[in-house]
Design an enzyme around this catalytic site. Sequence first.
Site, PDB file in Angstrom:
ATOM      1  CD  GLN A 209      -9.532  28.179  60.800  1.00 24.45           C
ATOM      2  OE1 GLN A 209      -9.183  28.088  59.620  1.00 24.45           O
ATOM      3  NE2 GLN A 209     -10.551  28.950  61.171  1.00 24.45           N
ATOM      4  NE  ARG A 229      -6.891  21.534  61.581  1.00 23.82           N
ATOM      5  CZ  ARG A 229      -6.124  20.448  61.741  1.00 23.82           C
ATOM      6  NH1 ARG A 229      -4.830  20.576  62.002  1.00 23.82           N
ATOM      7  NH2 ARG A 229      -6.643  19.246  61.652  1.00 23.82           N
ATOM      8  CB  ALA A 250      -4.239  31.212  53.907  1.00 21.89           C
ATOM      9  CG  HIS A 251      -8.326  29.281  56.292  1.00 22.58           C
ATOM     10  ND1 HIS A 251      -8.946  29.689  57.438  1.00 22.58           N
ATOM     11  CD2 HIS A 251      -8.521  30.281  55.407  1.00 22.58           C
ATOM     12  CE1 HIS A 251      -9.497  30.867  57.262  1.00 22.58           C
ATOM     13  NE2 HIS A 251      -9.256  31.245  56.032  1.00 22.58           N
ATOM     14  CG  ASN A 252     -10.906  26.468  53.632  1.00 27.46           C
ATOM     15  OD1 ASN A 252     -11.044  27.283  54.553  1.00 27.46           O
ATOM     16  ND2 ASN A 252     -11.340  25.224  53.715  1.00 27.46           N
TER      17      ASN A 252
END
Length: 358
Positions: A209, A229, A250-252
């Site tokens: 990540q 991240r 969560a990511h993004n």
Amino acid sequence: MSAPGESMEGLTLEQIANRLGGELVGSGQVVVRRLRPLASATRADITFLNREKLRPLLAQTDAAAVILPESLRGSLPKSGNAIFTADPYLYYARLSQWFWALAQPAFEPGCHVTAQIDPAARVSPQARVDAFAVVEAGAEIAEGAHIGAGCFVGRDAVIGPGTVLHPRSSVAWGCRLGARCVLQSGAVVGSDGFGYARDASGAGVKIAQVGIAVLEDDVEVGANSTIDRGALDNTEIGTGVKIDNLVQIAHNVRIGAHTALAGCVGVSGSAEIGAYCFIGGGVGIAGHLSIVDGVVIGGMSLVSRSVRQPGMYTGAFPLDTHANWERNAATVRQLHQLRDRVRHLEQHIESLKSEPST
């Protein structure tokens, strides 16, 4: 020693009205020392009324003054003191901040002797770093920022002016927090996103990540909430976003300005939530979908597809007795069959209509 949110010296009603606005009725020299509910307020307190069902309490409260809606002009508490405003709840919110600020000890910049600050970190002389905090190389702590006891600020992370990290919160490497952000205890910004590929045997292979998490100005993150991240791009939290306790981002994920997420919300990867939304407690939001600005999602709902029109949405199954729930659940499982039967009946009725009458 004053209690939290209580000011020993107090504020006069005139001071309050001059700063926050509203129409003052009664004596402006009356001093109030704290905010209290209508039912339990005393002669040292100011309170507010913003719901019609609480109106009977207005004649009973012992409060020194009451913040009232403009629709109640002509109604006064026993004290005869009131401040009329368009939105008493908003007025209360701003006044609560003022009382809270008065009750806090003076901000004293400096770094505690037990704080571990890398020589390559850049800490403003006007910032504060408390006991046993860790600040890694390349990190930047701006003026007025307060890093609480036991906090962690990773390498190359940026903590903006006036931002507060409460004890034992963490900001991982490279992540950026704007001005006046607040992380409550246990909050984590920049933890690894949940990303894995599967090899031929079915085992998970971790995806590094390498993005960061970016929080713009005035973002607040509740206790034990996590903001992952990004995997490649960044996770982005817009200006003024408010995140309650125990929320997973969560990511993004991208969240627009001034959206609020209540406790135990889970937002899956790459979801996009617009500005000025409210996401109720326990809502689950699937990944790779989008929600437009101005959407309200009722508590415990599951959002499994994009929401393209503003408004209020609810997808929770209402609480019921277990026996009724079983019957209703059984009916829901048969909805597709009932739909087919209704369509068949509709077609049969249309065919009967088209037959020549005898």
